[in-house]
Scaffold this motif. Structure first.
Motif, PDB file in Angstrom:
ATOM      1  N   GLN A  79       1.918  -9.306   0.428  1.00 18.39           N
ATOM      2  CA  GLN A  79       0.534  -8.838   0.378  1.00 18.39           C
ATOM      3  C   GLN A  79       0.064  -8.147   1.647  1.00 18.39           C
ATOM      4  OE1 GLN A  79      -1.710 -12.231  -1.045  1.00 18.39           O
ATOM      5  NE2 GLN A  79      -1.427 -11.446  -3.112  1.00 18.39           N
ATOM      6  N   ARG A  83       3.716   1.680  -7.747  1.00 24.11           N
ATOM      7  CA  ARG A  83       2.860   0.889  -8.627  1.00 24.11           C
ATOM      8  C   ARG A  83       3.656  -0.200  -9.327  1.00 24.11           C
ATOM      9  NH1 ARG A  83       1.040   5.152 -11.259  1.00 24.11           N
ATOM     10  NH2 ARG A  83       2.085   4.599 -13.167  1.00 24.11           N
ATOM     11  N   PRO A  86      -3.916  -3.385  -6.394  1.00 24.11           N
ATOM     12  CA  PRO A  86      -2.485  -3.434  -6.726  1.00 24.11           C
ATOM     13  C   PRO A  86      -2.249  -3.288  -8.236  1.00 24.11           C
ATOM     14  CG  PRO A  86      -3.354  -5.619  -6.289  1.00 24.11           C
ATOM     15  CD  PRO A  86      -4.464  -4.668  -6.026  1.00 24.11           C
ATOM     16  N   ASN A  87      -1.130  -2.699  -8.542  1.00 27.83           N
ATOM     17  CA  ASN A  87      -0.755  -2.484  -9.939  1.00 27.83           C
ATOM     18  C   ASN A  87      -1.885  -1.859 -10.736  1.00 27.83           C
ATOM     19  OD1 ASN A  87       0.730  -2.484 -12.262  1.00 27.83           O
ATOM     20  ND2 ASN A  87       0.216  -4.600 -12.797  1.00 27.83           N
ATOM     21  N   ASP A  88      -2.529  -0.838 -10.163  1.00 26.81           N
ATOM     22  CA  ASP A  88      -3.555  -0.084 -10.897  1.00 26.81           C
ATOM     23  C   ASP A  88      -4.800  -0.892 -11.233  1.00 26.81           C
ATOM     24  OD1 ASP A  88      -2.769   2.464 -10.922  1.00 26.81           O
ATOM     25  OD2 ASP A  88      -2.279   2.605 -13.048  1.00 26.81           O
ATOM     26  N   HIS A 125     -10.511   4.620  -3.781  1.00 29.62           N
ATOM     27  CA  HIS A 125      -9.534   5.528  -3.176  1.00 29.62           C
ATOM     28  C   HIS A 125      -9.204   5.110  -1.754  1.00 29.62           C
ATOM     29  CE1 HIS A 125      -7.279   9.180  -2.928  1.00 29.62           C
ATOM     30  NE2 HIS A 125      -7.951   9.617  -1.889  1.00 29.62           N
ATOM     31  N   LEU A 126     -10.228   4.707  -1.012  1.00 24.72           N
ATOM     32  CA  LEU A 126     -10.016   4.442   0.408  1.00 24.72           C
ATOM     33  C   LEU A 126      -9.628   2.992   0.696  1.00 24.72           C
ATOM     34  CD1 LEU A 126     -13.039   6.516   1.720  1.00 24.72           C
ATOM     35  CD2 LEU A 126     -10.638   7.125   1.866  1.00 24.72           C
ATOM     36  N   MET A 127     -10.103   2.063  -0.124  1.00 21.46           N
ATOM     37  CA  MET A 127      -9.860   0.657   0.196  1.00 21.46           C
ATOM     38  C   MET A 127      -8.596   0.101  -0.440  1.00 21.46           C
ATOM     39  SD  MET A 127     -13.727  -0.799   0.079  1.00 21.46           S
ATOM     40  CE  MET A 127     -13.301  -2.472   0.523  1.00 21.46           C
ATOM     41  N   THR A 128      -8.350   0.447  -1.685  1.00 24.83           N
ATOM     42  CA  THR A 128      -7.208  -0.171  -2.381  1.00 24.83           C
ATOM     43  C   THR A 128      -6.208   0.850  -2.910  1.00 24.83           C
ATOM     44  OG1 THR A 128      -8.396  -0.103  -4.466  1.00 24.83           O
ATOM     45  CG2 THR A 128      -8.628  -2.100  -3.161  1.00 24.83           C
ATOM     46  N   GLN A 129      -6.501   2.146  -2.769  1.00 25.99           N
ATOM     47  CA  GLN A 129      -5.644   3.184  -3.375  1.00 25.99           C
ATOM     48  C   GLN A 129      -5.380   2.888  -4.846  1.00 25.99           C
ATOM     49  OE1 GLN A 129      -4.442   1.947  -0.115  1.00 25.99           O
ATOM     50  NE2 GLN A 129      -5.826   3.503   0.653  1.00 25.99           N
ATOM     51  N   LEU A 163       3.318  -8.270  -6.487  1.00 26.11           N
ATOM     52  CA  LEU A 163       1.922  -8.667  -6.244  1.00 26.11           C
ATOM     53  C   LEU A 163       1.264  -9.287  -7.467  1.00 26.11           C
ATOM     54  CD1 LEU A 163       0.547  -5.684  -4.116  1.00 26.11           C
ATOM     55  CD2 LEU A 163       1.313  -7.897  -3.321  1.00 26.11           C
ATOM     56  N   THR A 164       1.710  -8.898  -8.652  1.00 27.45           N
ATOM     57  CA  THR A 164       0.989  -9.372  -9.831  1.00 27.45           C
ATOM     58  C   THR A 164       1.886 -10.105 -10.813  1.00 27.45           C
ATOM     59  OG1 THR A 164       1.283  -7.394 -11.154  1.00 27.45           O
ATOM     60  CG2 THR A 164      -0.547  -7.394  -9.595  1.00 27.45           C
ATOM     61  N   GLN A 167       0.816  -1.205   0.000  1.00 24.08           N
ATOM     62  CA  GLN A 167       0.000   0.000   0.000  1.00 24.08           C
ATOM     63  C   GLN A 167       0.857   1.265   0.000  1.00 24.08           C
ATOM     64  OE1 GLN A 167      -2.927  -0.109   3.152  1.00 24.08           O
ATOM     65  NE2 GLN A 167      -4.545  -0.222   1.647  1.00 24.08           N
ATOM     66  N   THR A 169      -6.104 -12.379   0.885  1.00 24.04           N
ATOM     67  CA  THR A 169      -5.759 -10.973   1.077  1.00 24.04           C
ATOM     68  C   THR A 169      -6.499 -10.164   0.030  1.00 24.04           C
ATOM     69  OG1 THR A 169      -3.834 -11.459  -0.255  1.00 24.04           O
ATOM     70  CG2 THR A 169      -3.479 -11.278   2.108  1.00 24.04           C
ATOM     71  N   GLN A 192       4.981  -2.873  -6.892  1.00 22.71           N
ATOM     72  CA  GLN A 192       3.880  -3.750  -6.493  1.00 22.71           C
ATOM     73  C   GLN A 192       3.499  -4.687  -7.636  1.00 22.71           C
ATOM     74  OE1 GLN A 192       0.560  -1.548  -4.924  1.00 22.71           O
ATOM     75  NE2 GLN A 192       1.784  -0.677  -3.281  1.00 22.71           N
ATOM     76  N   ALA A 193       3.596  -4.169  -8.851  1.00 25.06           N
ATOM     77  CA  ALA A 193       3.282  -5.013 -10.001  1.00 25.06           C
ATOM     78  C   ALA A 193       4.227  -6.211 -10.037  1.00 25.06           C
ATOM     79  CB  ALA A 193       3.395  -4.207 -11.292  1.00 25.06           C
ATOM     80  N   THR A 204      -5.215  -6.606  -1.463  1.00 26.45           N
ATOM     81  CA  THR A 204      -3.904  -6.468  -2.075  1.00 26.45           C
ATOM     82  C   THR A 204      -3.623  -7.569  -3.090  1.00 26.45           C
ATOM     83  OG1 THR A 204      -3.010  -7.614  -0.154  1.00 26.45           O
ATOM     84  CG2 THR A 204      -2.844  -5.237  -0.166  1.00 26.45           C
ATOM     85  N   ASN A 205      -4.649  -8.345  -3.420  1.00 21.64           N
ATOM     86  CA  ASN A 205      -4.476  -9.398  -4.416  1.00 21.64           C
ATOM     87  C   ASN A 205      -5.171  -8.966  -5.710  1.00 21.64           C
ATOM     88  OD1 ASN A 205      -4.884 -11.740  -6.009  1.00 21.64           O
ATOM     89  ND2 ASN A 205      -4.524 -12.997  -4.195  1.00 21.64           N
ATOM     90  N   GLU A 206      -4.423  -9.034  -6.803  1.00 28.07           N
ATOM     91  CA  GLU A 206      -4.948  -8.496  -8.063  1.00 28.07           C
ATOM     92  C   GLU A 206      -6.244  -9.176  -8.480  1.00 28.07           C
ATOM     93  OE1 GLU A 206      -2.966  -7.021 -12.239  1.00 28.07           O
ATOM     94  OE2 GLU A 206      -2.459  -8.994 -11.488  1.00 28.07           O
ATOM     95  N   SER A 220     -10.018  -7.660   6.039  1.00 25.01           N
ATOM     96  CA  SER A 220      -8.660  -7.779   6.569  1.00 25.01           C
ATOM     97  C   SER A 220      -8.274  -9.252   6.749  1.00 25.01           C
ATOM     98  CB  SER A 220      -8.554  -7.057   7.916  1.00 25.01           C
ATOM     99  OG  SER A 220      -7.396  -7.509   8.589  1.00 25.01           O
ATOM    100  N   PRO A 221      -7.144  -9.655   6.211  1.00 22.98           N
ATOM    101  CA  PRO A 221      -6.753 -11.070   6.295  1.00 22.98           C
ATOM    102  C   PRO A 221      -6.372 -11.473   7.719  1.00 22.98           C
ATOM    103  CG  PRO A 221      -5.030  -9.795   5.254  1.00 22.98           C
ATOM    104  CD  PRO A 221      -6.178  -8.862   5.457  1.00 22.98           C
TER     105      PRO A 221
END
Lengths: 428, 364
Positions: free
Chosen positions: A253, A399, B314-316, B307-311, A406-407, A201, B222, A402-403, B225-227, B203-204
């Protein structure tokens, strides 16, 4: 007698009513409801800063300080919008890395001529602190701290893995290979992860990678504005971390709250986080309900050639418009800054490093918990070159990194994409 | 209506209408029409939010450059197979529109709308950067794609769930009234509260879902934070949050259906699910259209959840258009570019409003 009393009361009301100068204050650090005015006992960034502000409100005659509600994650967006709308707070906190963006536009008041009269001794500031608030020869704020990434260590786990020196200090890795080896030792001895951090994050992972690049004498862009991310140094830095993920010694994660929880629950040997949590973790370690019990703070270890860890500074600034248009409030704002400057030792209790020589040399400072354990951090503190796009650049790196973890984006693609985007931002 | 009767105070109907409409029109003009045109105007400038605040001359007219910088790239080419899936969908859409119209199954405007949508799907994804080329803004189109994906998941999710709940909770028992209120309650919460609740849920470590998963012997996911799960997480949150209004609209629709029809159907042995399928659903067609179009317009503006949960991560993968506009305007101070994206969003939502208008007219 009665008349006299009433008369005095009325006069007192008139005096305070006429001269109570309201100073609005914008800050991050989070909320603390019942901070009180005792600056010497509060715990954690939010409560310590709020107790200092409350004390200023109570102790400074004729000044009332009004803390505006701001949210940490959107703080700079709010401040920028407030400036654009012509109504910035009379005082606000910011990071040194934002100075070029704000001072470059003429948003901040240049304070050098007024600090001495307000009781702020610039000569008492450590040279790096003066440097942090300086921009093109002027002084644009009052520095409050240096903060940096540290390694927060659970000694119980280190002990179980045999990673403790005779003098009781932890054995930390001196190379990426050793890092992996230590992680395997922890795994074998305890089944726990070696390293936890917010990789998912906030840009703590970015700061880790940056530190490992600086340790190789490289940076993500040069002073003249050329992005240098698609490099061997970056590959080494990222791989030093991803090898832990690949081997199952760290979990990419976890976000900020979850990684911190993992550390406090005794599920990770090391947490990479800043100076701002030292007093909080110290208090938690003393709590018998918390698994973490033997807490140690270490300087960020050197895995490559030279020591380096990410660092920044918090500072307080005043809008140029206030200095120009409202001298009374400006003077009041300076007195509040002087008050905060006087309480530098209280702020240092968070774990942050003080900015005033007199505080740094004091016994009270040396006696703060764990302070001697990370005394080397000041010497290895680093940051990227100054840029107007600091926030956006951090976002790109966050970003792309994290890519990777995480991905599953390939290291080469991520680094070349990051380089292109950062170059765009630098070209502006 | 040509003989305008004079009212007691000597106002014609037109005059009275004008006076009554004036406050609305004034507010509408000041807070919607003017800002909109101002936004279009800003989008034609190189306009740094902070710089212009300190020096009004710091802006520069650049024409369509912001649009080009956002949506276009260097050395762009068009290819038939650049994006085979989307382009095939486009061709299918065109074919379906033609066939449907020929066979008389689709009205002219529906066929036209489908045809245009198909043509856009065929043409637009065909553009891609050629050799040595690149998008000027690599993130814009993926962000648009994420927003569309979010809408495509949230709208059916909300509609179907609300419809089922409305059908189940239609009735006069006390329990149903209490449940109706409970399900509506989430709607009155602000986005901050909703996202806080669901961040804890997901939350995990401490979350309810993780605890249930662990109790059942699974490994906690998770979510945020998991794509693969992040988008699902914000869609679930959104469905929970925006169920209420849709449910109320469906309840109103259901209560409008004459009881006689159900009684007649019951004689033919159509009750329960059968009655829902053959009577409730067809009679709710207009309500469904209304709910779907309202939801589409609403959810294209999704911001708080991502905006609030994942910003956006991940990776957009949960970066959505309004969040990108917000970041461009307030984090990067690029007000001109942000306005150009806002105009683009307006065009998309405007198109759906037109669809609603056309469909609504057709049914009359």
């Amino acid at each position: 007698m009665k008349h006299v009393l009433i008369g005095t009361a009325l006069a007192a009301m008139a005096v305070t009513g006429a001269s109570a100068q309201e100073v609005s204050l914008g800050r991050f650090f989070g909320a603390c409801e019942d901070a009180g005015t005792d600056t010497t006992t509060s715990v954690g960034e939010a409560c310590i800063i709020q107790s200092i502000i409350n004390a200023a409100d109570a102790e400074l005659d004729g000044i009332s300080v009004n803390t505006l509600p701001t949210d940490w994650g959107n703080y700079y967006d709010q401040i920028i919008a407030a400036y654009a709308g012509g109504e910035p707070p009379d005082i606000h906190v910011m990071h040194r890395h934002r100075v070029p963006q704000f001072a470059g536009l003429g948003a901040l008041a240049e304070l050098s001529g007024d600090l001495a009269a307000a009781g702020i001794d610039v000569n008492d500031w450590a040279p790096a602190a003066l440097d942090a608030v300086s921009y093109e020869g002027g002084i644009y704020g009052v520095p409050m701290d240096f903060h940096a990434n540290l390694w927060h260590v659970n000694m119980e786990i280190m002990e179980a893995a045999g990673l403790v020196n005779d003098d009781g200090t932890p054995i930390l890795p001196t190379s990426p290979e050793e890092l992996l080896a230590h992680a395997a030792m922890v795994e074998e001895a305890t089944g726990h992860d070696y390293l936890a951090a917010d990789f998912a994050q906030f840009p703590i992972g970015v700061r880790l990678v940056l530190a490992l690049m600086w340790q190789q004498g490289e940076n993500i862009f040069t002073e003249d504005g050329t992005a240098t991310i698609d490099t061997e140094a970056a590959r080494n830095a990222v791989t030093a971390i991803t090898q832990l993920f690949d081997a199952g010694h760290a979990d990419p994660q976890l976000n900020y709250a979850d990684s911190q929880q993992a550390f406090l629950n005794g599920e990770a040997a090391v947490l990479v986080n800043g100076t701002w949590v030292v007093d909080f973790y110290d208090a938690e370690a003393a709590n018998p309900d918390v698994a973490l019990s033997d807490y140690y703070v270490a300087d960020f270890p050197t895995l490559f050639d030279e020591g380096a860890t990410w660092a920044d500074s918090h500072m307080w600034a005043i809008p140029a418009s206030l200095q120009r248009d409202d001298p009374e409030t400006y003077q009041a704002a300076l007195r509040v800054l002087a008050f905060i400057n006087d309480h530098n030792i209280d702020w240092a209790r968070t774990g942050h490093m003080a900015v005033r020589n007199s505080v740094l040399a004091s016994d009270a400072y040396a006696g703060l918990p764990h302070r001697d354990e990370y005394a080397g951090t000041a010497a290895i503190a680093r940051d990227t070159p100054a840029s107007d796009s600091y926030g956006a650049i951090q976002d790109v790196l966050n970003r792309e990194l994290q890519a990777i973890w995480l991905t599953g984006k390939s290291l080469d693609d991520a680094l070349s994409d990051a380089e292109l985007e950062v170059q765009d931002l630098l070209d502006g | 209506m040509t003989n305008q009767r004079r009212g007691k105070r000597g106002l014609t109907q037109t005059q009275a209408a004008a006076i009554l409409l004036l406050p609305f029109l004034a507010v509408y003009a000041a807070f919607l029409v003017y800002p909109f045109f101002r936004g279009v105007w800003i989008s034609l400038h190189d306009w740094n939010l902070l710089a212009v605040a300190f020096n009004p001359d710091a802006r520069e007219f650049v024409g369509a450059e912001n649009y080009v910088r956002t949506m276009w790239g260097r050395n762009m080419e068009w290819g038939l197979f650049a994006s085979p899936v989307m382009q095939t969908v486009g061709v299918l859409g065109i074919g379906l529109a033609l066939l449907g119209y020929r066979a008389g199954r689709l009205t002219r405007s529906t066929a036209l709308a489908l045809g245009i949508a198909g043509a856009l799907f065929f043409l637009l994804p065909g553009f891609h950067p050629g050799e040595d080329g690149r998008w000027y803004d690599r993130r814009f189109w993926p962000t648009v794609g994420n927003t569309i994906l979010f809408v495509a998941l949230a709208v059916p999710g909300v509609t179907v769930t609300a419809l089922i709940l409305a059908a189940a909770l239609d009735g006069e028992t006390r329990a149903k009234a209490v449940l109706r209120t409970l399900f509506f309650l989430s709607q009155v919460l602000s986005v901050t509260v909703v996202t806080l609740i669901w961040q804890i849920m997901f939350s995990p470590r401490q979350g309810l879902i993780a605890n249930v998963t662990e109790a059942l012997g699974g490994t906690p996911v998770t979510w945020l934070t998991n794509e693969q799960f992040a988008m699902a997480a914000i869609v679930i949150t959104t469905i929970w949050w925006s169920l209420g209004i849709a449910m109320i609209l469906f309840l109103a629709g259901i209560q409008d259906i004459s009881k006689d029809i159900y009684e007649a159907a019951a004689i033919d042995d159509a009750t329960g699910i059968k009655a829902f399928w053959y009577i409730t659903l067809p009679n709710l067609k207009r309500t469904v259209t209304l709910v779907v179009v309202l939801q589409i317009i609403l959810h294209f503006q999704v911001f708080g959840q991502a905006h609030l949960m994942t910003q956006g991560g991940p990776n957009d993968s949960t970066q959505v258009l309004v969040r990108y506009i917000y970041q461009t305007a307030f984090r990067d101070s690029e007000l001109g570019k942000a306005s150009a994206m806002a105009v683009f969003l307006f065009v998309i939502m405007g198109a759906f409003s037109v669809v609603q208008f056309v469909v609504g007219r057709e049914e009359e």
